[in-house]
Scaffold this motif. Structure first.
Motif, PDB file in Angstrom:
ATOM      1  N   THR A  26       0.821  -1.215   0.000  1.00  0.00           N
ATOM      2  CA  THR A  26       0.000   0.000   0.000  1.00  0.00           C
ATOM      3  C   THR A  26       0.852   1.260   0.000  1.00  0.00           C
ATOM      4  O   THR A  26       0.606   2.190  -0.762  1.00  0.00           O
ATOM      5  N   TRP A  27       1.853   1.300   0.872  1.00  0.00           N
ATOM      6  CA  TRP A  27       2.618   2.538   1.032  1.00  0.00           C
ATOM      7  C   TRP A  27       4.042   2.432   0.492  1.00  0.00           C
ATOM      8  O   TRP A  27       4.823   3.369   0.604  1.00  0.00           O
ATOM      9  N   GLY A  28       4.395   1.272  -0.081  1.00  0.00           N
ATOM     10  CA  GLY A  28       5.736   1.102  -0.607  1.00  0.00           C
ATOM     11  C   GLY A  28       5.873   1.702  -1.994  1.00  0.00           C
ATOM     12  O   GLY A  28       4.930   2.265  -2.547  1.00  0.00           O
ATOM     13  N   ILE A 143     -15.102  -4.373   4.608  1.00  0.00           N
ATOM     14  CA  ILE A 143     -14.207  -4.882   5.668  1.00  0.00           C
ATOM     15  C   ILE A 143     -13.607  -3.727   6.484  1.00  0.00           C
ATOM     16  O   ILE A 143     -13.575  -3.766   7.713  1.00  0.00           O
ATOM     17  N   GLY A 144     -13.180  -2.662   5.784  1.00  0.00           N
ATOM     18  CA  GLY A 144     -12.630  -1.499   6.489  1.00  0.00           C
ATOM     19  C   GLY A 144     -13.681  -0.884   7.409  1.00  0.00           C
ATOM     20  O   GLY A 144     -13.375  -0.509   8.541  1.00  0.00           O
ATOM     21  N   LYS A 145     -14.912  -0.822   6.923  1.00  0.00           N
ATOM     22  CA  LYS A 145     -16.004  -0.231   7.700  1.00  0.00           C
ATOM     23  C   LYS A 145     -16.237  -1.022   8.991  1.00  0.00           C
ATOM     24  O   LYS A 145     -16.413  -0.460  10.063  1.00  0.00           O
ATOM     25  N   PHE A 175     -12.243   8.082   3.469  1.00  0.00           N
ATOM     26  CA  PHE A 175     -12.972   7.089   4.275  1.00  0.00           C
ATOM     27  C   PHE A 175     -13.465   7.721   5.580  1.00  0.00           C
ATOM     28  O   PHE A 175     -14.565   7.436   6.045  1.00  0.00           O
ATOM     29  N   TYR A 176     -12.621   8.598   6.167  1.00  0.00           N
ATOM     30  CA  TYR A 176     -12.972   9.179   7.467  1.00  0.00           C
ATOM     31  C   TYR A 176     -14.015  10.286   7.316  1.00  0.00           C
ATOM     32  O   TYR A 176     -14.797  10.510   8.232  1.00  0.00           O
ATOM     33  N   ASP A 177     -14.010  10.986   6.155  1.00  0.00           N
ATOM     34  CA  ASP A 177     -15.098  11.944   5.895  1.00  0.00           C
ATOM     35  C   ASP A 177     -16.402  11.168   5.821  1.00  0.00           C
ATOM     36  O   ASP A 177     -17.418  11.538   6.391  1.00  0.00           O
ATOM     37  N   ARG A 178     -16.322  10.047   5.082  1.00  0.00           N
ATOM     38  CA  ARG A 178     -17.497   9.187   4.886  1.00  0.00           C
ATOM     39  C   ARG A 178     -17.997   8.636   6.227  1.00  0.00           C
ATOM     40  O   ARG A 178     -19.185   8.471   6.438  1.00  0.00           O
ATOM     41  N   ALA A 179     -17.046   8.374   7.147  1.00  0.00           N
ATOM     42  CA  ALA A 179     -17.404   7.802   8.455  1.00  0.00           C
ATOM     43  C   ALA A 179     -17.950   8.870   9.412  1.00  0.00           C
ATOM     44  O   ALA A 179     -18.349   8.557  10.531  1.00  0.00           O
TER      45      ALA A 179
HETATM   46  C1  LIG Z   1      -9.376   3.194   3.562  1.00  0.00           C
HETATM   47  C2  LIG Z   1      -9.580   1.672   3.596  1.00  0.00           C
HETATM   48  C3  LIG Z   1      -9.201   1.143   4.979  1.00  0.00           C
HETATM   49  C4  LIG Z   1     -11.060   1.376   3.341  1.00  0.00           C
HETATM   50  O1  LIG Z   1     -11.250  -0.021   3.470  1.00  0.00           O
HETATM   51  P1  LIG Z   1     -12.352  -0.806   2.619  1.00  0.00           P
HETATM   52  O2  LIG Z   1     -12.371  -2.210   3.110  1.00  0.00           O
HETATM   53  O3  LIG Z   1     -12.138  -0.597   1.161  1.00  0.00           O
HETATM   54  O4  LIG Z   1     -13.640   0.012   3.051  1.00  0.00           O
HETATM   55  P2  LIG Z   1     -15.172  -0.437   2.936  1.00  0.00           P
HETATM   56  O5  LIG Z   1     -15.373  -1.328   1.762  1.00  0.00           O
HETATM   57  O6  LIG Z   1     -15.597  -0.957   4.274  1.00  0.00           O
HETATM   58  O7  LIG Z   1     -15.891   0.955   2.675  1.00  0.00           O
HETATM   59  C5  LIG Z   1     -16.757   1.556   3.619  1.00  0.00           C
HETATM   60  C6  LIG Z   1     -17.324   2.832   3.063  1.00  0.00           C
HETATM   61  O8  LIG Z   1     -16.269   3.786   2.928  1.00  0.00           O
HETATM   62  C7  LIG Z   1     -16.193   4.230   1.573  1.00  0.00           C
HETATM   63  N1  LIG Z   1     -14.771   4.394   1.269  1.00  0.00           N
HETATM   64  C8  LIG Z   1     -13.798   3.452   1.269  1.00  0.00           C
HETATM   65  N2  LIG Z   1     -12.618   4.008   0.953  1.00  0.00           N
HETATM   66  C9  LIG Z   1     -12.867   5.313   0.743  1.00  0.00           C
HETATM   67  C10 LIG Z   1     -12.054   6.421   0.365  1.00  0.00           C
HETATM   68  N3  LIG Z   1     -10.756   6.293   0.153  1.00  0.00           N
HETATM   69  N4  LIG Z   1     -12.652   7.633   0.241  1.00  0.00           N
HETATM   70  C11 LIG Z   1     -13.973   7.797   0.461  1.00  0.00           C
HETATM   71  N5  LIG Z   1     -14.801   6.780   0.822  1.00  0.00           N
HETATM   72  C12 LIG Z   1     -14.242   5.567   0.946  1.00  0.00           C
HETATM   73  C13 LIG Z   1     -16.832   3.132   0.761  1.00  0.00           C
HETATM   74  O9  LIG Z   1     -17.305   3.635  -0.460  1.00  0.00           O
HETATM   75  C14 LIG Z   1     -17.918   2.663   1.672  1.00  0.00           C
HETATM   76  O10 LIG Z   1     -19.017   3.555   1.586  1.00  0.00           O
HETATM   77  P3  LIG Z   1     -20.517   3.048   1.851  1.00  0.00           P
HETATM   78  O11 LIG Z   1     -20.620   2.804   3.335  1.00  0.00           O
HETATM   79  O12 LIG Z   1     -21.348   4.166   1.378  1.00  0.00           O
HETATM   80  O13 LIG Z   1     -20.690   1.790   1.059  1.00  0.00           O
HETATM   81  C15 LIG Z   1      -8.759   0.961   2.472  1.00  0.00           C
HETATM   82  O14 LIG Z   1      -9.063   1.537   1.255  1.00  0.00           O
HETATM   83  C16 LIG Z   1      -7.260   1.026   2.708  1.00  0.00           C
HETATM   84  O15 LIG Z   1      -6.690   0.194   3.427  1.00  0.00           O
HETATM   85  N6  LIG Z   1      -6.594   2.004   2.104  1.00  0.00           N
HETATM   86  C17 LIG Z   1      -5.143   2.133   2.225  1.00  0.00           C
HETATM   87  C18 LIG Z   1      -4.740   2.435   3.652  1.00  0.00           C
HETATM   88  C19 LIG Z   1      -5.474   3.627   4.204  1.00  0.00           C
HETATM   89  O16 LIG Z   1      -5.663   4.584   3.495  1.00  0.00           O
HETATM   90  N7  LIG Z   1      -5.917   3.533   5.478  1.00  0.00           N
HETATM   91  C20 LIG Z   1      -6.777   4.514   6.093  1.00  0.00           C
HETATM   92  C21 LIG Z   1      -6.247   5.862   6.182  1.00  0.00           C
HETATM   93  S1  LIG Z   1      -4.690   5.954   7.053  1.00  0.00           S
END
Ligand SMILES: CC(C)(COP(=O)(O)OP(=O)(O)OC[C@H]1O[C@@H](n2cnc3c(N)ncnc32)[C@H](O)[C@@H]1OP(=O)(O)O)[C@@H](O)C(=O)NCCC(=O)NCCS
Length: 210
Positions: A26-28, A143-145, A175-179
């Protein structure tokens, strides 16, 4: 994915190698075949996250780790200096080479110095989300959710519901905006990493509702 068995359980030491690979990919510098420097950085990085965290959960698909979340209850004393010495001793063979030293410097900047700078003037926090990552193949399946929700449940249960996290533009911070977290602060950063010079914007997100 539908016919695969997805499982969530507390992190076990045997998960480390798979998680290191996910971090390195992911980060490499290369996605499919991480370089040695990427692997060294991810080893040092996950060891550091484990050292500071009080909670860690792994997601598995068909028995193979595909994601991890870690969090920290800031009221728990982690004997940081002692742990740091143990960490350096345990990881001696990893850090005592150029890529190891670079990894330690990058880790210090990214995980300690930058967050400390950015946290100035932020609200008081009781917890921290220290790591959230899923493997590229497992993304987009909830899974991330689920990992995030479990960590938030842990923090709330520990009385650390006022938590923060540090992230940057190298991450899927949307993802965190979404959360529903609040983007409290952001700042442009330029620094040396294992694979060169990186320019990114760093963020503090938190769960504090204004
Ligand atoms: C960010 C991360 C953890 C998300 O994991 P994931 O398993 O793909 O997430 P999910 O499938 O559970 O998605 C959950 C929700 O978040 C949204 N989402 C996922 N990644 C997103 C992103 N980068 N930006 C905006 N929304 C995002 C999905 O669309 C989904 O929305 P929904 O609830 O409306 O369906 C994953 O993409 C990842 O590991 N990225 C690289 C490492 C990273 O960035 N970690 C977090 C920040 S340090």
């Amino acid at each position: 994915m539908n016919s695969n068995i997805v499982e969530f359980r507390p992190y076990k030491p045997e998960d480390m190698e798979s998680i290191e690979r996910i971090i390195a990919r992911t980060w490499g510098s290369q996605e499919n075949e991480p370089t040695n420097a990427d692997i060294v950085y991810s080893k040092v990085y996950i060891a550091y996250c484990l050292m500071i965290s009080t909670y860690a959960e792994t997601a598995l698909i068909d028995g193979s780790p595909v994601g991890v979340v870690m969090a920290r209850d800031l009221s728990v004393r982690k004997h940081f200096v002692l742990k740091l010495v143990l960490f350096l001793l345990r990881n001696f063979w990893r850090v005592l080479r150029p890529s190891g030293i670079m990894a330690l410097i990058a880790l210090y900047r990214i995980e300690i110095a930058n967050p400390r700078e950015l946290l100035r003037g932020c609200p008081e926090y009781a917890g921290e989300l220290t790591l959230l990552i899923t493997s590229p193949e497992a993304r987009g399946h909830g899974i991330g959710k689920r990992l995030y929700a479990d960590a938030v449940r842990y923090l709330n249960g520990a009385g650390a519901g006022r938590f923060f996290l540090y992230t940057d533009t190298e991450c899927g911070y949307g993802f965190y905006d979404r959360a529903g977290l609040v983007r409290r602060k952001e700042q442009k950063m330029v620094y040396r990493i294992v694979s060169g010079v990186a320019e990114m914007t760093a963020f503090i997100y938190d769960s504090v509702k204004d």
